[in-house]
Every structure is written in structure tokens, then in C-alpha cells.
Design an enzyme around this catalytic site. Structure first.
Site, PDB file in Angstrom:
ATOM      1  N   TYR A 125       0.592  -1.204  -0.189  1.00  0.00           N
ATOM      2  CA  TYR A 125       0.016  -0.145  -0.063  1.00  0.00           C
ATOM      3  C   TYR A 125       0.779   1.396  -0.088  1.00  0.00           C
ATOM      4  O   TYR A 125       0.704   2.270  -0.713  1.00  0.00           O
ATOM      5  CB  TYR A 125      -0.773  -0.015   1.135  1.00  0.00           C
ATOM      6  N   ALA A 126       1.789   1.042   0.838  1.00  0.00           N
ATOM      7  CA  ALA A 126       2.711   2.517   0.796  1.00  0.00           C
ATOM      8  C   ALA A 126       3.564   2.759  -0.489  1.00  0.00           C
ATOM      9  O   ALA A 126       3.854   3.825  -0.710  1.00  0.00           O
ATOM     10  CB  ALA A 126       3.829   2.412   1.997  1.00  0.00           C
TER      11      ALA A 126
ATOM     12  N   SER B  44       2.703   1.833  -3.315  1.00  0.00           N
ATOM     13  CA  SER B  44       1.463   2.363  -4.230  1.00  0.00           C
ATOM     14  C   SER B  44       1.263   3.680  -4.158  1.00  0.00           C
ATOM     15  O   SER B  44       1.012   4.492  -5.095  1.00  0.00           O
ATOM     16  CB  SER B  44       0.295   1.535  -4.373  1.00  0.00           C
ATOM     17  N   LYS B  45       1.125   4.319  -2.741  1.00  0.00           N
ATOM     18  CA  LYS B  45       0.634   5.478  -2.583  1.00  0.00           C
ATOM     19  C   LYS B  45       2.061   6.614  -2.860  1.00  0.00           C
ATOM     20  O   LYS B  45       1.834   7.700  -3.228  1.00  0.00           O
ATOM     21  CB  LYS B  45       0.218   5.825  -1.177  1.00  0.00           C
TER      22      LYS B  45
ATOM     23  N   ILE C 219      -8.529   8.392   9.265  1.00  0.00           N
ATOM     24  CA  ILE C 219      -9.686   8.664   8.867  1.00  0.00           C
ATOM     25  C   ILE C 219     -10.642   7.539   9.030  1.00  0.00           C
ATOM     26  O   ILE C 219     -10.321   6.429   8.594  1.00  0.00           O
ATOM     27  CB  ILE C 219      -9.847   9.079   7.260  1.00  0.00           C
TER      28      ILE C 219
END
Length: 250
Positions: free
Chosen positions: A153-154, A156-157, A186
Site C-alpha cells: 500500500y505504501a 503504491s501511494k 480517517i
């Protein structure tokens, strides 16, 4: 809460519109007068969104699929006549130990989070250039800070953040602004999935420091920032990665 008509006459596409930040953004931009198309794989979530705000138009489909993206953009421009704002909020998250992460799982995260952003931007740019429009992408606090057990995830972001900044500079003379939000802490289905699917043996002490002191915020806090970036209020912002995380990474 009532909002001003900052997006009156504007044509907008929001991906990931069935839930979380995408849903909150679709509602916010529609409330400010925009003509919004919400896109998501979740047909039920889209239907619920449209029931809440009948003015929002919906389209089910995968924004990680090239033919689908082409048809989404082309059909929407044919209906709306133009495209002023693209908000890329579609994404997935999976947790794993770095040394045992499956290659196909890793690449599937890249395909959705980065690939869909690339595809939507590529197809939207010619239309946005015609009207001086803008793009808001979904980076993350994991784009620039260490988030354990979320390496795919990291990655990709982080790529989305770099893509955003490079695209902003490439189009700086062509009238298209490109920015990104970097949310953290969030309350979304995506964030909840991290806690419920945390891998066996994960050290929670490494992860817990990422939680805001005042608790997780509602998605509308990010939607408000996106609305600012996408409106004339953010007209002097280009290539910005705006961190919204309750101060966790201050």
C-alpha cells in the site's frame, strides 16, 4: 450544513464514490453545485449514494481496467459536454509481513491504487486541458512515512504522490492543476479493514503510534480539503501533497 456554489456548472468524476472519502467527496461537490458522476465497483453502495443525493449520477465499473476507464470518460463527456474536475479516490489496502508478501497481491495493490490513477488521469487530461480543469489524487501519509505491514500500500501511494507532482509540472503551462491529499486517521471501510485483517504476529506497537491523539476523523474532513483543492480557492496550488492526519506526522 449548507455550502456555496463553488462548483456550479462544473462536470466532475469521483472514483471510489460508493464509500469512505470518495462517497463524502461526491456528496460535498454535489452540494456545492457540481454535476457529479460517482464511479465504483460497489453497485449497492452507489445505489445508496444516489438515494441520499439523487442529483449524483453513478457508474459501476473497475477503474483499474483500461477499456472500462476509456468508456467511463468518453461516455461522461458525451453526456455532460465537458470535464472540469477528476477526483481519484478508488483504492484497496492489504496488510502482510514484508518478507512473506505474495507478488500477485503486491502487484494487485499497485494495479488498483496506482494503475487506476494513471488510467483515469491519462484519459481525462485532454478534456481537462480544454477547460483549464484539475485533478485531485489520493496519496496517503504512508507516501512519505513508515507504515509497517503495509509495504504494498505504501509503495503504491508513494508512487501516486510522485506521479501527481510530475504530472503537475508537465502540465503547468497547459492549464491543468494536479494535486493530491494524503489522509491519515480517517474513519473509512478501508482503514477498518487494516485493523480487522492485521497479519498474525504483527507488532501493534509499531502501528498504534499512527493513530491521532483526538481519534479518527470522519471522511468529510478530507472531502472539505478536496473541495478546496478542486475549486478556485486552491487555484494557486499545483503539485501539492496535502497531509490531513490530525497531526500524527507533525
Amino acid at each position: 450544513m449548507e455550502f456555496g456554489p463553488r462548483f456550479a456548472g462544473k462536470s466532475i468524476i469521483v472514483t471510489g464514490g460508493a464509500s469512505g472519502i470518495g462517497r463524502a467527496t461526491a456528496l460535498r461537490l454535489a452540494a456545492e453545485g457540481g454535476r457529479v458522476l460517482a464511479v465504483d465497483l460497489d453497485e449497492k453502495g452507489l445505489a445508496t449514494l444516489q438515494q441520499e443525493q439523487p442529483g449524483i449520477e453513478i457508474r459501476a465499473g473497475s477503474v483499474a481496467d483500461e477499456p472500462t476507464v476509456r468508456s467511463i470518460i468518453a461516455e461522461w463527456v458525451a453526456v455532460a459536454g465537458r470535464l472540469d474536475v477528476l477526483v481519484n479516490m478508488a483504492g484497496i489496502i492489504r496488510s502482510s509481513h514484508a518478507a512473506s508478501t505474495d507478488y500477485e497481491d503486491f502487484m494487485s495493490i499497485i494495479a488498483v491504487n496506482l494503475g487506476s490513477t494513471f488510467l483515469m488521469c491519462r484519459e481525462a487530461l485532454p478534456h481537462l486541458e480544454k477547460v483549464g480543469g484539475n485533478i485531485v489524487n489520493a496519496a496517503s501519509t504512508s507516501s512519505h512515512f513508515g507504515h509497517p505491514f503495509l509495504t504494498g500500500y505504501a509503495a503504491s501511494k508513494g508512487a501516486v504522490a510522485a506521479y501527481t507532482q510530475s504530472l503537475a509540472w508537465e502540465y503547468v503551462k497547459r492549464g491543468v492543476r494536479v494535486n493530491a491529499v494524503a489522509p491519515g486517521g480517517i474513519e473509512t471501510p478501508l482503514a477498518s479493514s487494516v485493523q480487522t485483517a492485521m497479519v498474525e504476529g504483527a507488532d501493534w506497537e509499531l502501528y498504534n503510534h499512527l493513530s491521532p491523539i483526538k481519534g479518527f476523523a470522519a471522511p468529510d474532513k478530507i472531502a472539505g480539503v478536496i473541495a478546496m483543492l478542486a475549486s478556485e480557492d486552491g487555484g494557486h496550488m499545483n503539485g501539492a501533497i496535502v497531509r490531513v492526519d490530525g497531526g500524527v506526522h507533525a
